[in-house]
Scaffold this active site. Structure first.
Site, mmCIF file in Angstrom:
data_model
loop_
_atom_site.group_PDB
_atom_site.id
_atom_site.type_symbol
_atom_site.label_atom_id
_atom_site.label_comp_id
_atom_site.label_asym_id
_atom_site.label_seq_id
_atom_site.Cartn_x
_atom_site.Cartn_y
_atom_site.Cartn_z
ATOM 1 N N LEU A 219 48.319 53.951 -7.372
ATOM 2 C CA LEU A 219 49.053 53.968 -6.111
ATOM 3 C C LEU A 219 50.509 53.639 -6.444
ATOM 4 C CD1 LEU A 219 46.744 51.998 -3.608
ATOM 5 C CD2 LEU A 219 47.129 54.464 -3.679
ATOM 6 N N ASP A 220 51.440 54.253 -5.719
ATOM 7 C CA ASP A 220 52.853 53.941 -5.923
ATOM 8 C C ASP A 220 53.094 52.451 -5.715
ATOM 9 O OD1 ASP A 220 53.387 56.604 -6.337
ATOM 10 O OD2 ASP A 220 54.185 56.967 -4.332
ATOM 11 N N GLN A 221 54.149 51.947 -6.341
ATOM 12 C CA GLN A 221 54.456 50.518 -6.281
ATOM 13 C C GLN A 221 54.558 50.004 -4.843
ATOM 14 O OE1 GLN A 221 57.848 49.385 -8.621
ATOM 15 N NE2 GLN A 221 57.872 47.275 -7.875
#
Length: 296
Positions: free
Chosen positions: A138-140
């Protein structure tokens, strides 16, 4: 030496199927692991070793045994970090589903790096002499449900189930503006942004096909809450696709830099999990973060 064993009952066999076919097509075990099971006689049918071309039937009992040397990477080199307490949404002998907090990377990129979700999972699992394995990202600045493997025997199967969209993920996001039509499929290729290496761009460099479904769940005066599902898994896909139709995600630092919200409101909300080897289905939901609720 660690060992991972699975005792299973054959099911859903409707035509003559060999042991090899069942392992490969029903259980999605990679060919190299089937070869290892066969050559070391670590697959038993009704407590006996049988050739791989032997036909099996519903109700037969399988016993599979894996050992560390079956895997090129039996342990990932992660530094345990117990600086935050994980919120576990689901756990069994093989995997975790964790509620990832916004602002943390999924995995380390540099040697010696800590303070990522996988470092936190490694610290948690080390308490029971287990290790964390990355399955997907998942993106940051995206929060919500993410799968983490607990042993190498499940990693290739989970990765395949996600790649083939058998494990299905639904997201929620707040966007700028009232989206019309209220539901549609966005199908636009995504490539690299030549002006900013952090970003992706519609029809950018080396574009790959990308497809996203969206459905508006509710609206305020000038924002929409949308449910999103992915047909493909390109980097930043949801963020780029929504920005491309003029409705970027609230708080997105890359694709909505003028947003007056300091948190990106994108959340991995629902996961349709298929458990490796057992191949049963579990639906897991991640509670909405406070930032979502406040925005409502």
């Amino acid at each position: 030496m660690q060992k991972w064993e699975y005792k299973l009952t054959v099911s859903n066999v409707n035509e003559e199927t060999s042991l090899r076919e069942y392992l490969q097509k029903k259980l999605l075990i990679p060919k190299h692991l089937i070869f290892t099971l066969r050559t070391n006689e670590r697959v038993l049918v009704n407590n006996k070793y049988l050739p791989m071309n032997f036909p099996i039937k519903n109700g037969d009992k399988l016993h599979l045994s894996f050992i560390e040397s079956d895997f090129s990477l039996p342990v990932q080199n992660l530094i345990p970090d117990n600086s935050i307490k994980l919120e576990i949404l689901y756990e069994d002998d093989d995997l975790l589903v964790v509620n990832k907090p916004r602002g943390f990377k999924t995995h380390p990129n540099q040697p010696g790096e800590t303070n990522t979700l996988l470092n936190f999972c490694e610290a948690y699992l080390n308490q029971t002499n287990q290790h964390a394995f990355m399955i997907h990202r998942l993106d940051q600045f995206t929060s919500g449900a993410i799968i983490v493997g607990k042993n190498p025997a499940v990693v290739p199967i989970l990765v395949r189930l996600i790649k083939d969209k058998v494990i299905y993920r639904n997201y929620l996001a707040w966007t700028d503006g009232i989206i019309n039509p209220a539901s549609e499929t966005i199908e636009k290729a995504i490539g690299f942004d030549p002006e900013d290496k952090r970003k992706r761009k519609i029809d950018g460099g080396k574009p790959l096909p990308a497809k996203t479904d969206y459905m508006v769940q509710s609206t305020t005066n000038d924002h929409s809450l949308v449910e999103l599902s992915l047909h493909t898994g390109r980097t930043h896909q949801l963020r780029v696709h929504l920005a491309s139709i003029g409705h970027p995600i609230v708080g997105d630092p890359l694709y909505n830099p003028n947003s007056d919200n300091d948190e990106m409101l994108l959340h991995s909300w629902k996961l349709t999990l298929i458990r490796p080897y057992y191949m049963d289905q579990i639906e897991i939901k991640s509670p909405l973060p406070d930032s979502f609720k406040k925005f409502m």
